[in-house]
Design a protein around this motif. Structure first.
Motif, PDB file in Angstrom:
ATOM      1  N   ALA A 224      33.563  38.905  81.314  1.00  0.00           N
ATOM      2  CA  ALA A 224      33.496  37.482  81.668  1.00  0.00           C
ATOM      3  C   ALA A 224      32.464  36.739  80.822  1.00  0.00           C
ATOM      4  CB  ALA A 224      33.177  37.318  83.148  1.00  0.00           C
ATOM      5  N   VAL A 225      31.301  37.356  80.600  1.00  0.00           N
ATOM      6  CA  VAL A 225      30.236  36.701  79.823  1.00  0.00           C
ATOM      7  C   VAL A 225      30.645  36.489  78.368  1.00  0.00           C
ATOM      8  CG1 VAL A 225      28.343  37.492  81.279  1.00  0.00           C
ATOM      9  CG2 VAL A 225      29.119  38.935  79.399  1.00  0.00           C
ATOM     10  N   GLU A 226      31.643  37.252  77.924  1.00  0.00           N
ATOM     11  CA  GLU A 226      32.137  37.120  76.548  1.00  0.00           C
ATOM     12  C   GLU A 226      33.441  36.329  76.509  1.00  0.00           C
ATOM     13  OE1 GLU A 226      30.137  37.983  74.341  1.00  0.00           O
ATOM     14  OE2 GLU A 226      28.808  39.095  75.685  1.00  0.00           O
ATOM     15  N   GLY A 227      33.675  35.507  77.528  1.00  0.00           N
ATOM     16  CA  GLY A 227      34.895  34.712  77.566  1.00  0.00           C
ATOM     17  C   GLY A 227      36.137  35.556  77.787  1.00  0.00           C
ATOM     18  N   GLY A 228      35.963  36.706  78.445  1.00  0.00           N
ATOM     19  CA  GLY A 228      37.078  37.603  78.728  1.00  0.00           C
ATOM     20  C   GLY A 228      37.416  38.558  77.603  1.00  0.00           C
ATOM     21  N   ASP A 229      36.669  38.503  76.504  1.00  0.00           N
ATOM     22  CA  ASP A 229      36.981  39.293  75.304  1.00  0.00           C
ATOM     23  C   ASP A 229      36.756  40.781  75.552  1.00  0.00           C
ATOM     24  OD1 ASP A 229      37.235  40.367  72.727  1.00  0.00           O
ATOM     25  OD2 ASP A 229      36.450  38.546  71.799  1.00  0.00           O
ATOM     26  N   LEU A 230      37.783  41.594  75.286  1.00  0.00           N
ATOM     27  CA  LEU A 230      37.700  43.047  75.451  1.00  0.00           C
ATOM     28  C   LEU A 230      37.641  43.785  74.121  1.00  0.00           C
ATOM     29  CD1 LEU A 230      40.308  43.503  78.334  1.00  0.00           C
ATOM     30  CD2 LEU A 230      37.827  43.672  78.525  1.00  0.00           C
ATOM     31  N   LYS A 248      53.077  44.207  74.233  1.00  0.00           N
ATOM     32  CA  LYS A 248      54.399  43.627  73.993  1.00  0.00           C
ATOM     33  C   LYS A 248      54.322  42.170  73.529  1.00  0.00           C
ATOM     34  CE  LYS A 248      55.493  42.032  78.706  1.00  0.00           C
ATOM     35  NZ  LYS A 248      56.361  42.265  79.877  1.00  0.00           N
ATOM     36  N   LEU A 249      53.107  41.586  73.581  1.00  0.00           N
ATOM     37  CA  LEU A 249      52.951  40.180  73.198  1.00  0.00           C
ATOM     38  C   LEU A 249      52.606  40.032  71.718  1.00  0.00           C
ATOM     39  CD1 LEU A 249      50.853  38.896  76.238  1.00  0.00           C
ATOM     40  CD2 LEU A 249      53.311  38.660  75.885  1.00  0.00           C
ATOM     41  N   LYS A 250      52.904  38.882  71.159  1.00  0.00           N
ATOM     42  CA  LYS A 250      52.531  38.557  69.793  1.00  0.00           C
ATOM     43  C   LYS A 250      51.166  37.872  69.807  1.00  0.00           C
ATOM     44  CE  LYS A 250      57.340  37.895  68.325  1.00  0.00           C
ATOM     45  NZ  LYS A 250      58.347  36.920  67.818  1.00  0.00           N
ATOM     46  N   GLU A 271      44.556  39.418  68.342  1.00  0.00           N
ATOM     47  CA  GLU A 271      44.931  39.993  67.043  1.00  0.00           C
ATOM     48  C   GLU A 271      45.530  41.377  67.259  1.00  0.00           C
ATOM     49  OE1 GLU A 271      42.776  41.244  62.781  1.00  0.00           O
ATOM     50  OE2 GLU A 271      41.615  40.257  64.369  1.00  0.00           O
ATOM     51  N   ARG A 272      46.508  41.739  66.428  1.00  0.00           N
ATOM     52  CA  ARG A 272      47.083  43.088  66.415  1.00  0.00           C
ATOM     53  C   ARG A 272      46.663  43.765  65.119  1.00  0.00           C
ATOM     54  NH1 ARG A 272      51.660  43.814  69.759  1.00  0.00           N
ATOM     55  NH2 ARG A 272      51.648  45.951  68.972  1.00  0.00           N
ATOM     56  N   ARG A 273      46.305  45.049  65.220  1.00  0.00           N
ATOM     57  CA  ARG A 273      45.918  45.795  64.024  1.00  0.00           C
ATOM     58  C   ARG A 273      46.379  47.236  64.188  1.00  0.00           C
ATOM     59  NH1 ARG A 273      39.728  45.587  62.688  1.00  0.00           N
ATOM     60  NH2 ARG A 273      40.200  43.359  62.495  1.00  0.00           N
ATOM     61  N   HIS A 278      43.599  43.390  70.096  1.00  0.00           N
ATOM     62  CA  HIS A 278      42.388  42.678  70.501  1.00  0.00           C
ATOM     63  C   HIS A 278      42.814  41.623  71.524  1.00  0.00           C
ATOM     64  CE1 HIS A 278      38.697  40.072  69.117  1.00  0.00           C
ATOM     65  NE2 HIS A 278      38.663  40.388  70.398  1.00  0.00           N
ATOM     66  N   VAL A 279      42.347  41.762  72.770  1.00  0.00           N
ATOM     67  CA  VAL A 279      42.770  40.843  73.827  1.00  0.00           C
ATOM     68  C   VAL A 279      41.570  40.278  74.577  1.00  0.00           C
ATOM     69  CG1 VAL A 279      44.933  42.101  74.164  1.00  0.00           C
ATOM     70  CG2 VAL A 279      42.976  42.618  75.624  1.00  0.00           C
ATOM     71  N   ARG A 280      41.846  39.200  75.320  1.00  0.00           N
ATOM     72  CA  ARG A 280      40.897  38.694  76.309  1.00  0.00           C
ATOM     73  C   ARG A 280      41.676  38.464  77.597  1.00  0.00           C
ATOM     74  NH1 ARG A 280      39.427  32.736  73.732  1.00  0.00           N
ATOM     75  NH2 ARG A 280      41.568  31.980  73.370  1.00  0.00           N
ATOM     76  N   HIS A 281      40.979  38.555  78.731  1.00  0.00           N
ATOM     77  CA  HIS A 281      41.708  38.453  79.994  1.00  0.00           C
ATOM     78  C   HIS A 281      40.863  37.771  81.068  1.00  0.00           C
ATOM     79  CE1 HIS A 281      40.179  41.896  82.741  1.00  0.00           C
ATOM     80  NE2 HIS A 281      39.245  41.631  81.860  1.00  0.00           N
ATOM     81  N   VAL A 282      41.543  37.404  82.133  1.00  0.00           N
ATOM     82  CA  VAL A 282      40.900  36.887  83.338  1.00  0.00           C
ATOM     83  C   VAL A 282      41.327  37.804  84.480  1.00  0.00           C
ATOM     84  CG1 VAL A 282      40.824  34.994  85.012  1.00  0.00           C
ATOM     85  CG2 VAL A 282      40.774  34.495  82.557  1.00  0.00           C
TER      86      VAL A 282
END
Length: 463
Positions: A224-230, A248-250, A271-273, A278-282
């Protein structure tokens, strides 16, 4: 809260000094290993990482850093000969893991970048060569020891080689099983939290900043402190429902709201690599109700009555059928020693036992099960009912081959691995030119690392 803030400021101040020292040291060579050099700035950078991880200032630790780097260089040089490599995805994952830890301890990305004097992206680029080399060195070490094993005779020889006063004593140990009954919300009880997640997702779709929404509403304390960034991760990092949506998402796409054991999520792919994303979530976590606790107690009571009514019960089978704890249900319901997870031992010293468990099992006899009791997890605060099973009790004693063969086997294996690696290093040190800057030559860990110098007279008249 104020004390925590002052602690973070103190750490950042220490780091600023370390970073300033690093900048003042320009291209000083701390050591040479074969064809490789170790710069003073490399040591200072790792010392800064040591401080940001929460450790107290200790200049002597730089000796250990240099020792580790010398070791790493020797292993990496051999890895080139043996064609030992690591994938870029593995390096990316390790860098992301470190960055999340650094940012969390520093108080966020902005504070960490302020200390570093450069962006996180630049810092990652600087770290990348060393981290890649470190991972290659780890793999090379594994290759050196891959054929090492221990036989029962090795264990016996190891135990008999120990001096009597060095044979360890073991505290009283127990084996404890558990059947966990976690409260579960029904569909109506979950609806409020699902709708809350849907509302937040709708706000993002209408143009509100995802990071701001995550910082304000997400209940995942780490992201959460990183804006949801995982950060970057592969499929194995996440539970299956999360991974299914993430992969499955672009890039840029927003997932629908979905449910996992943690609660209701929605995520966005940044981003996909390759095999990493690379995702962020709530995350919105539903709050348990008294009704859900009552339902879990009713189930626990029913299972307890059935087991008590049986002359012989199969606890392992009951745990696999009824327990909601995935860690123990597939281990026959048995708890593992948290201080020794690699060996997966079920023998737990009583002083390391969860105090709630210790209080109940202390009055139980071997082979007995407890009535369902309400437990509260010390870390998460989650509540559940548990039936405990006392499988065995081992009194405090001096180590012996009869009672402690498995533990002594692990010790013998560790001893054999260490000796194998030490012998390899001893040989490589003698074959490799190693020069260490005078500043570090008095470091105790570095004794024996320097290649002896040979005078002209000695070279001309060998003995």
């Amino acid at each position: 809260m104020r004390k925590l803030g002052l602690s973070i400021l103190n750490i950042l101040l220490i780091l600023s000094v370390a970073h300033a020292q690093e900048k003042r040291t320009i291209d000083k060579i701390a050591a040479v290993v074969g064809a490789s050099v170790i710069l003073q700035s490399d040591i200072e950078l790792e010392y800064a990482q040591y401080l940001v991880s929460g450790q107290q200032p200790n200049p002597a630790f730089k000796c250990i850093i240099l020792q580790n780097k010398l070791t790493q260089k020797l292993l990496a040089q051999q890895a080139i000969i043996d064609s030992v490599t690591v994938k870029d995805e593995e390096v990316d994952a390790d860098i992301e893991r470190r960055m999340r830890s650094f940012m969390q301890r520093a108080g966020g990305q902005e504070k960490l970048e302020s200390f570093l004097g450069r962006s996180i992206i630049q810092y990652k680029d600087e770290l990348r060569p060393d981290i890649k080399e470190s991972l290659i060195a780890q793999r090379m070490r594994q290759k050196i020891t891959e054929k090492v094993n221990t036989t029962p005779q090795d264990v016996k020889n190891y135990f008999e080689s120990l001096k009597k006063d060095s044979i360890r004593s073991f505290n009283k140990e127990v084996e404890v099983g558990e059947i966990v009954f976690s409260p579960k919300l029904n569909k109506d009880e979950k609806q409020f939290y699902k709708e809350k997640a849907e509302e937040l997702r709708a706000r993002v779709k209408k143009g509100e900043d995802f990071g701001t929404i995550a910082r304000s509403y997400s209940q995942d304390p780490q992201s959460a402190v990183e804006g949801g960034d995982l950060g970057f991760a592969d499929r194995t990092t996440y539970v299956k429902e999360f991974a299914a949506n993430a992969f499955k998402l672009k890039t840029g796409e927003l997932s629908p709201v979905f449910e996992t054991d943690f609660g209701f999520h929605f995520l966005q792919v940044i981003e996909r690599r390759g095999e990493q994303v690379h995702v962020r979530h709530v995350l919105i976590i539903p709050a348990l109700t008294q009704a859900s606790l009552d339902r879990s107690k009713t189930t626990a009571d029913s299972v307890y009555k059935v087991m008590k009514g049986m002359k012989k019960f199969d606890f392992s089978n009951a745990a696999s059928v009824f327990s909601d704890d995935n860690e123990t249900k597939y281990n026959g319901g048995m708890m593992l020693n948290a201080d020794n997870v690699q060996t997966r031992t079920t023998y737990i010293p009583t002083d390391k036992l969860d105090p709630q468990v210790a209080l109940i099992t202390d009055t139980m006899k071997v082979g007995q099960i407890s009535q369902p009791q309400l437990f509260t997890d010390a870390q998460s605060g989650k509540k559940s009912y548990k039936i405990l099973y006392l499988k065995s009790v081992t009194d405090a004693h001096k180590a012996n081959l009869t009672q402690d063969f498995a533990k002594l086997r692990d010790e013998a294996m560790s001893d054999k691995l260490n000796r194998t690696v030490s012998q390899w290093f001893e040989k490589r040190r003698k074959e490799t030119f190693i020069k260490i800057d005078p500043e570090y030559q008095q470091c105790p860990p570095l004794k024996g690392w320097i290649t002896p110098t040979t005078t002209t007279a000695e070279a001309a008249n060998p003995q």
